[in-house]
Write a protein that holds these residues in place. Structure first.
Motif, short mmCIF file in Angstrom:
data_model
loop_
_atom_site.label_atom_id
_atom_site.label_comp_id
_atom_site.label_asym_id
_atom_site.label_seq_id
_atom_site.Cartn_x
_atom_site.Cartn_y
_atom_site.Cartn_z
N TYR A 179 7.25 44.56 -12.51
CA TYR A 179 8.40 45.07 -11.38
C TYR A 179 7.36 45.85 -10.23
N PHE A 180 6.60 46.73 -10.61
CA PHE A 180 5.93 47.54 -9.54
C PHE A 180 4.78 46.90 -8.96
N GLY A 181 4.24 45.77 -9.84
CA GLY A 181 3.02 45.01 -9.38
C GLY A 181 3.59 43.89 -8.42
N LYS A 182 4.78 43.53 -8.48
CA LYS A 182 5.41 42.55 -7.69
C LYS A 182 5.56 43.45 -6.11
N LYS A 183 6.31 44.62 -6.30
CA LYS A 183 6.46 45.49 -5.14
C LYS A 183 5.24 45.63 -4.50
N LEU A 184 4.26 46.14 -5.21
CA LEU A 184 3.17 46.30 -4.53
C LEU A 184 2.65 45.37 -3.76
N LEU A 185 2.46 43.96 -4.47
CA LEU A 185 1.72 42.83 -4.01
C LEU A 185 2.72 42.61 -2.69
N THR A 186 4.01 42.72 -2.35
CA THR A 186 4.76 42.38 -1.29
C THR A 186 4.23 43.36 -0.43
N LYS A 187 4.26 44.54 -0.56
CA LYS A 187 3.88 45.61 0.63
C LYS A 187 2.82 45.33 1.20
N LEU A 188 1.68 44.74 0.21
CA LEU A 188 0.21 44.50 0.60
C LEU A 188 0.35 42.98 1.33
N LYS A 189 1.53 42.36 1.45
CA LYS A 189 1.40 41.07 1.93
C LYS A 189 0.64 39.84 1.37
N ILE A 190 0.67 40.10 -0.05
CA ILE A 190 -0.09 39.23 -1.19
C ILE A 190 0.84 38.36 -1.87
#
Length: 456
Positions: A179-190
């Protein structure tokens, strides 16, 4: 969706790969003995190939990848770990706490040697964990101990029941990491599917869900903390990182790296919050012998134990040639100093201001530590793998397949010579270091030369 004929038609190949993976995981969980090395390596290699192809085929179908990741974990629910015996000590610690004992103050041997059995199935747990584990004090921090207590609280005298509860806790933590990994990846545009190089990886499924290593819980709190740090909630991030440290101590190595990401005032506040929460969690276990017992146990990993090391083994051989005996006591004391010096270099002489720069610095620091330490158990690599998801580096992904070679160290377990097969370890690190050197040094030089060529 899964019953839709069109869905089956469009996903025939990945569904076939998933079915084969399911059958292989069943064999791995319920029909594998650790010393059956050929079967171990073949199963692992096949599962890794299938995993790689599944992520390739389904990288645009996050929902199906999620179903697969946790469906494959469910296979292990009723399996007793077959590659690690640490879970017996986990159960022992949890039951000790429920009986009113402080697990940091007693070794298992201190009871069994006197014929005392303070917990249910004490002899069975002692036999399962082995004499090495039973001879030293526990080194598992308080949140980890809480997991052990929960397992004992709900399962009474059942070893399998405790295994199931601990496994469910680790799987829940993996949900949190996803959950948080996907959110962080999205924020980082990865790309969000990058998280599945961790979540769906057979190494993670087998070592964490299968073998019950709580790096998965520590990683959940670490990724959550990094996400909070990225969105500016540094106070909450400090609290969550304290929970991570209270599962496994390894995130402590990252603390100096936060100095650039936060300004010096926020850094001090961050360290104070994290330190206070960590001390508060340890406080219920405090006794006059606690600090001595705990530091003594942690020191064992630097000065007594050796397994699957790389640079340390080279230093050890040099020591043998000059002194004629194992220099682990000296090398083990020097290693933390060298690691601290490296951390300070990365902290003050490298840019770590953005989240990606910070996570990359974490990856490099932890890699250096594992390259120089005396002991690298397979499950340690999990933290490198999750950090790499947010960076351009793939050597931890390569290591997650090469690490299976470390289990071949047990090939001499029933023979007079119980030493590790250094040729196998050399092969493992030849693979890892080759990719590491290419990505960190050689490929970097190529990128530096690229702009002038573009101008021409």
């Amino acid at each position: 969706m899964l019953l839709n004929p069109v869905f089956f038609k469009l996903n025939k190949t990945p569904l076939l790969l998933a079915l084969v993976s399911l059958l292989l995981y069943i064999s791995f969980a319920y029909d594998l003995i650790r010393t059956d090395y050929i079967k171990l390596v073949m199963l692992y290699g096949a599962l890794w190939f299938l995993f790689y192809k599944l992520v390739q085929f389904l990288k645009t179908n996050i929902k199906l990848l999620t179903w697969l990741a946790f469906g494959l974990r469910a296979i292990f629910i009723l399996a007793i770990p077959n590659l690690s015996q640490d879970f017996y000590r986990f159960i022992w610690d949890g039951r000790m706490l429920l009986e009113g004992f402080n697990p940091y103050l007693f070794t298992v041997d201190s009871f069994i040697s006197k014929g005392e059995f303070p917990v249910a199935q004490a002899q069975e747990l002692y036999n399962g964990m082995g004499t090495l584990n039973a001879s030293h004090f526990t080194n598992y921090p308080p949140i980890n101990q809480l997991c052990f207590v929960i397992a004992g609280l709900f399962t009474g005298k059942s070893i399998l029941g405790s295994v199931v509860i601990m496994r469910l806790l680790i799987i829940i933590a993996d949900f949190g990491t996803l959950y948080f990994g996907k959110k962080l990846l999205t924020k980082l545009k990865i790309p969000a599917y990058n998280i599945f190089w961790y979540i769906l990886n057979p190494f993670i499924i087998i070592e964490l869900t299968g073998n019950l290593h709580f790096e998965g819980v520590m990683i959940f709190f670490l990724v959550w903390s990094l996400y909070l740090l990225h969105i500016g909630k540094w106070q909450f991030a400090a609290i969550v990182l304290a929970l991570s440290v209270s599962v496994k101590l390894i995130p402590l190595i990252f603390l100096p790296l936060l100095f650039q990401k936060l300004d010096w005032k926020k850094s001090i506040g961050f360290y104070l919050i994290l330190g206070s929460i960590t001390l508060l969690l340890f406080a219920p276990f405090y006794a006059s012998e606690f600090i001595n017992n705990y530091t003594e146990t942690v020191a064992l990993w630097f000065q007594n134990f050796e397994f699957n090391a790389s640079i340390y083994y080279i230093a050890r051989e040099i020591g043998y040639s000059f002194r004629g005996y194992n220099e682990i006591a000296i090398i083990g004391k020097m290693t933390p100093i060298v690691v601290i010096f490296f951390v300070l270099i990365i902290t003050f002489f490298r840019k770590n201001k953005t989240t990606i720069q910070l996570i990359t610095a974490m990856l490099l620091v932890l890699s250096f530590y594992y390259f120089t330490t005396t002991t690298v158990h397979p499950w340690y690599i999990a933290t490198l793998l999750i950090l790499s998801v947010f960076t351009k580096y793939k050597f931890p992904l390569v290591w997650s397949i090469a690490i299976i070679l470390s289990y071949l160290a047990y090939i001499n377990v029933d023979k007079a010579d119980k030493s590790e097969n250094l040729w196998v370890i050399a092969l493992e690190y030849l693979i890892v270091y080759s990719v590491f050197v290419w990505e960190v040094f050689l490929n970097k030089k190529k990128e530096v030369k690229k702009p002038p060529l573009e101008k021409i």
